[in-house]
Design a protein around this motif. Structure first.
Motif, PDB file in Angstrom:
ATOM      1  N   ARG A 132      38.887  61.866  40.596  1.00 15.71           N
ATOM      2  CA  ARG A 132      39.574  62.289  39.376  1.00 15.71           C
ATOM      3  C   ARG A 132      40.854  61.483  39.169  1.00 15.71           C
ATOM      4  O   ARG A 132      41.160  61.054  38.048  1.00 15.71           O
ATOM      5  CB  ARG A 132      39.900  63.783  39.450  1.00 15.71           C
ATOM      6  CG  ARG A 132      40.553  64.319  38.179  1.00 15.71           C
ATOM      7  CD  ARG A 132      40.716  65.828  38.222  1.00 15.71           C
ATOM      8  NE  ARG A 132      41.716  66.238  39.180  1.00 15.71           N
ATOM      9  CZ  ARG A 132      43.028  66.241  38.955  1.00 15.71           C
ATOM     10  NH1 ARG A 132      43.494  65.826  37.783  1.00 15.71           N
ATOM     11  NH2 ARG A 132      43.873  66.651  39.870  1.00 15.71           N
ATOM     12  N   LEU A 133      41.592  61.240  40.236  1.00 11.31           N
ATOM     13  CA  LEU A 133      42.824  60.459  40.122  1.00 11.31           C
ATOM     14  C   LEU A 133      42.528  59.030  39.670  1.00 11.31           C
ATOM     15  O   LEU A 133      43.260  58.465  38.856  1.00 11.31           O
ATOM     16  CB  LEU A 133      43.568  60.450  41.458  1.00 11.31           C
ATOM     17  CG  LEU A 133      44.114  61.805  41.940  1.00 11.31           C
ATOM     18  CD1 LEU A 133      44.755  61.651  43.310  1.00 11.31           C
ATOM     19  CD2 LEU A 133      45.108  62.381  40.944  1.00 11.31           C
ATOM     20  N   VAL A 134      41.456  58.453  40.188  1.00  7.38           N
ATOM     21  CA  VAL A 134      41.066  57.106  39.768  1.00  7.38           C
ATOM     22  C   VAL A 134      40.696  57.114  38.288  1.00  7.38           C
ATOM     23  O   VAL A 134      41.108  56.233  37.520  1.00  7.38           O
ATOM     24  CB  VAL A 134      39.894  56.585  40.625  1.00  7.38           C
ATOM     25  CG1 VAL A 134      39.373  55.259  40.068  1.00  7.38           C
ATOM     26  CG2 VAL A 134      40.331  56.399  42.084  1.00  7.38           C
ATOM     27  N   ALA A 135      39.935  58.114  37.870  1.00  7.25           N
ATOM     28  CA  ALA A 135      39.538  58.217  36.464  1.00  7.25           C
ATOM     29  C   ALA A 135      40.742  58.396  35.551  1.00  7.25           C
ATOM     30  O   ALA A 135      40.735  57.947  34.403  1.00  7.25           O
ATOM     31  CB  ALA A 135      38.561  59.381  36.281  1.00  7.25           C
ATOM     32  N   GLU A 136      41.798  59.041  36.059  1.00  7.20           N
ATOM     33  CA  GLU A 136      43.006  59.265  35.261  1.00  7.20           C
ATOM     34  C   GLU A 136      43.899  58.034  35.203  1.00  7.20           C
ATOM     35  O   GLU A 136      44.885  58.026  34.461  1.00  7.20           O
ATOM     36  CB  GLU A 136      43.795  60.449  35.826  1.00  7.20           C
ATOM     37  CG  GLU A 136      43.112  61.789  35.590  1.00  7.20           C
ATOM     38  CD  GLU A 136      43.937  62.959  36.106  1.00  7.20           C
ATOM     39  OE1 GLU A 136      44.974  62.713  36.772  1.00  7.20           O
ATOM     40  OE2 GLU A 136      43.554  64.104  35.845  1.00  7.20           O
ATOM     41  N   GLY A 137      43.565  57.010  36.007  1.00  6.48           N
ATOM     42  CA  GLY A 137      44.320  55.771  35.922  1.00  6.48           C
ATOM     43  C   GLY A 137      45.162  55.409  37.124  1.00  6.48           C
ATOM     44  O   GLY A 137      46.032  54.534  37.024  1.00  6.48           O
TER      45      GLY A 137
ATOM     46  N   ASP B 144      46.442  53.504  40.226  1.00  6.04           N
ATOM     47  CA  ASP B 144      46.298  52.115  40.660  1.00  6.04           C
ATOM     48  C   ASP B 144      46.040  52.017  42.158  1.00  6.04           C
ATOM     49  O   ASP B 144      45.518  51.014  42.638  1.00  6.04           O
ATOM     50  CB  ASP B 144      47.564  51.318  40.327  1.00  6.04           C
ATOM     51  CG  ASP B 144      47.816  51.266  38.832  1.00  6.04           C
ATOM     52  OD1 ASP B 144      46.925  50.782  38.110  1.00  6.04           O
ATOM     53  OD2 ASP B 144      48.884  51.713  38.388  1.00  6.04           O
ATOM     54  N   LEU B 145      46.444  53.029  42.892  1.00  3.60           N
ATOM     55  CA  LEU B 145      46.153  53.121  44.317  1.00  3.60           C
ATOM     56  C   LEU B 145      46.203  54.583  44.716  1.00  3.60           C
ATOM     57  O   LEU B 145      46.744  55.424  43.992  1.00  3.60           O
ATOM     58  CB  LEU B 145      47.126  52.287  45.163  1.00  3.60           C
ATOM     59  CG  LEU B 145      48.619  52.584  45.138  1.00  3.60           C
ATOM     60  CD1 LEU B 145      49.268  51.962  46.378  1.00  3.60           C
ATOM     61  CD2 LEU B 145      49.279  51.993  43.907  1.00  3.60           C
ATOM     62  N   LEU B 146      45.614  54.891  45.878  1.00  4.14           N
ATOM     63  CA  LEU B 146      45.554  56.258  46.375  1.00  4.14           C
ATOM     64  C   LEU B 146      46.291  56.344  47.702  1.00  4.14           C
ATOM     65  O   LEU B 146      46.231  55.427  48.520  1.00  4.14           O
ATOM     66  CB  LEU B 146      44.103  56.701  46.585  1.00  4.14           C
ATOM     67  CG  LEU B 146      43.211  56.760  45.343  1.00  4.14           C
ATOM     68  CD1 LEU B 146      41.779  57.094  45.752  1.00  4.14           C
ATOM     69  CD2 LEU B 146      43.733  57.793  44.339  1.00  4.14           C
ATOM     70  N   ASP B 147      46.960  57.474  47.921  1.00  2.00           N
ATOM     71  CA  ASP B 147      47.655  57.727  49.182  1.00  2.00           C
ATOM     72  C   ASP B 147      46.968  58.903  49.858  1.00  2.00           C
ATOM     73  O   ASP B 147      46.997  60.019  49.347  1.00  2.00           O
ATOM     74  CB  ASP B 147      49.131  58.032  48.915  1.00  2.00           C
ATOM     75  CG  ASP B 147      49.964  58.046  50.190  1.00  2.00           C
ATOM     76  OD1 ASP B 147      49.818  57.111  50.996  1.00  2.00           O
ATOM     77  OD2 ASP B 147      50.766  58.980  50.365  1.00  2.00           O
TER      78      ASP B 147
ATOM     79  N   PRO C  59      42.908  50.118  45.989  1.00  2.00           N
ATOM     80  CA  PRO C  59      43.729  50.076  47.205  1.00  2.00           C
ATOM     81  C   PRO C  59      44.015  51.488  47.719  1.00  2.00           C
ATOM     82  O   PRO C  59      44.253  52.414  46.933  1.00  2.00           O
ATOM     83  CB  PRO C  59      45.015  49.384  46.744  1.00  2.00           C
ATOM     84  CG  PRO C  59      44.604  48.585  45.554  1.00  2.00           C
ATOM     85  CD  PRO C  59      43.544  49.399  44.872  1.00  2.00           C
ATOM     86  N   ILE C  60      43.987  51.626  49.031  1.00  2.00           N
ATOM     87  CA  ILE C  60      44.212  52.918  49.680  1.00  2.00           C
ATOM     88  C   ILE C  60      45.337  52.773  50.691  1.00  2.00           C
ATOM     89  O   ILE C  60      45.328  51.852  51.509  1.00  2.00           O
ATOM     90  CB  ILE C  60      42.944  53.415  50.406  1.00  2.00           C
ATOM     91  CG1 ILE C  60      41.798  53.647  49.414  1.00  2.00           C
ATOM     92  CG2 ILE C  60      43.229  54.688  51.204  1.00  2.00           C
ATOM     93  CD1 ILE C  60      40.466  53.927  50.086  1.00  2.00           C
TER      94      ILE C  60
ATOM     95  N   ARG D 205      54.828  57.528  43.489  1.00  2.00           N
ATOM     96  CA  ARG D 205      53.845  58.376  44.177  1.00  2.00           C
ATOM     97  C   ARG D 205      53.831  59.725  43.479  1.00  2.00           C
ATOM     98  O   ARG D 205      54.833  60.444  43.489  1.00  2.00           O
ATOM     99  CB  ARG D 205      54.231  58.517  45.646  1.00  2.00           C
ATOM    100  CG  ARG D 205      53.257  59.307  46.504  1.00  2.00           C
ATOM    101  CD  ARG D 205      53.756  59.380  47.946  1.00  2.00           C
ATOM    102  NE  ARG D 205      52.799  60.039  48.822  1.00  2.00           N
ATOM    103  CZ  ARG D 205      52.727  61.363  48.996  1.00  2.00           C
ATOM    104  NH1 ARG D 205      53.564  62.167  48.327  1.00  2.00           N
ATOM    105  NH2 ARG D 205      51.836  61.889  49.815  1.00  2.00           N
ATOM    106  N   VAL D 206      52.683  60.087  42.868  1.00  2.00           N
ATOM    107  CA  VAL D 206      52.655  61.262  41.994  1.00  2.00           C
ATOM    108  C   VAL D 206      51.389  62.085  42.201  1.00  2.00           C
ATOM    109  O   VAL D 206      50.358  61.587  42.664  1.00  2.00           O
ATOM    110  CB  VAL D 206      52.758  60.856  40.505  1.00  2.00           C
ATOM    111  CG1 VAL D 206      54.033  60.071  40.248  1.00  2.00           C
ATOM    112  CG2 VAL D 206      51.540  60.070  40.050  1.00  2.00           C
TER     113      VAL D 206
END
Length: 261
Positions: free
Chosen positions: A29-34, A36-39, A75-76, A240-241
């Motif tokens: 869902r976070l990727v779909a919302e835009g 740029d990277l995941l934490d 990116p992770i 970071r959000v």
């Protein structure tokens, strides 16, 4: 940077994504919302948080990192204080080690150098259990900058590439409200240190101290966006959000306004 907390006790969403399917679905869902990277994190670092064993942390984060990497090239970063967890995460497909201890654990700088990954060095006074026990600074901006640059030099001395290092002032980590506000107000001074800066204040309790109506983490979106916009003006490289879609909209609107000047 979208946040995926695989923990039972994180201050904002602890327990919601503890199981792998829920965590992976949230990441999608976070990727779909835009994003740029995941934490990805498996140990809470909120004030007073209890430590998590290495085995438990590995069991939480590694399957999720593998699942995300199997379907996405995003990116992770792995949010961990433990070198062994960072190593396993990078081997599983993560790209960045996000360390609230700024590579302060034994062998951490050497491990980061061996892995060759990007590293985020965060400032924290004390540890999560004690960091809010009356933190004091002479000049919080100067003190944080000096400490972060000490950690940069320690990392470089161990073999970490200087260009691979990010800085995070650690809003809320061993800091009172006035410390946090001073850091945000003078973020340009930290950006001026020459490294990419990550700013994370999403849903944090400092917002409740400004607006008592923000009693729960979910009630702090407005304050979170205000910090993001201030950081963007100062030139931070990433934020970071928890609320990716709303943050992107705020940043896009600010950029459009600036372009119309």
């Amino acid at each position: 940077m979208g946040v995926v907390n695989i923990t039972p006790d994180s201050f904002s969403d602890g327990g919601r994504f503890l199981e792998e399917p829920a965590a992976v679905s949230h990441a999608r869902r976070l990727v779909a919302e835009g994003a740029d990277l995941l934490d990805i994190g498996g140990e809470s670092t909120r004030p007073g948080a209890a430590p998590v064993s290495e085995a438990e942390e590995l069991a939480r984060v590694i399957p999720v990192i593998r699942a995300i990497r199997a379907e996405s090239a995003i990116p992770i970063s792995v949010d961990t204080m433990k070198p062994a967890v960072a190593r396993a995460a990078i081997e599983a497909g993560a790209n960045i080690w996000n360390d609230v201890m700024a590579l302060g654990a034994p062998s951490a700088p050497e491990t980061a150098a061996e892995l060759g990954c990007e590293v985020i060095l965060m400032h924290m006074l004390g540890d999560p259990r004690t960091m809010q026990d009356d933190p004091r600074y002479d000049d919080v901006v100067e003190d944080v900058a000096a400490r972060l640059m000490q950690r940069v030099e320690a990392a470089v001395a161990a073999g970490v590439r200087r260009e691979a290092i990010w800085l995070d002032p650690g809003v809320g980590f061993g800091k009172k409200l006035e410390h946090n506000l001073a850091l945000i107000a003078h973020m340009d001074r930290l950006v001026g240190l020459g490294h990419r800066v990550l700013l994370g204040a999403s849903r944090k309790s400092m917002i409740r101290k400004i607006d008592p109506a923000g009693a729960t983490a979910a009630d702090r979106l407005g304050g979170s966006l205000a910090v993001v916009l201030a950081g963007a003006r100062a030139g931070v490289a990433a934020v970071r959000v928890h609320d990716v879609r709303e943050t992107r909209q705020a940043l896009m609107t600010q950029a459009a306004i600036d372009a119309a000047r």
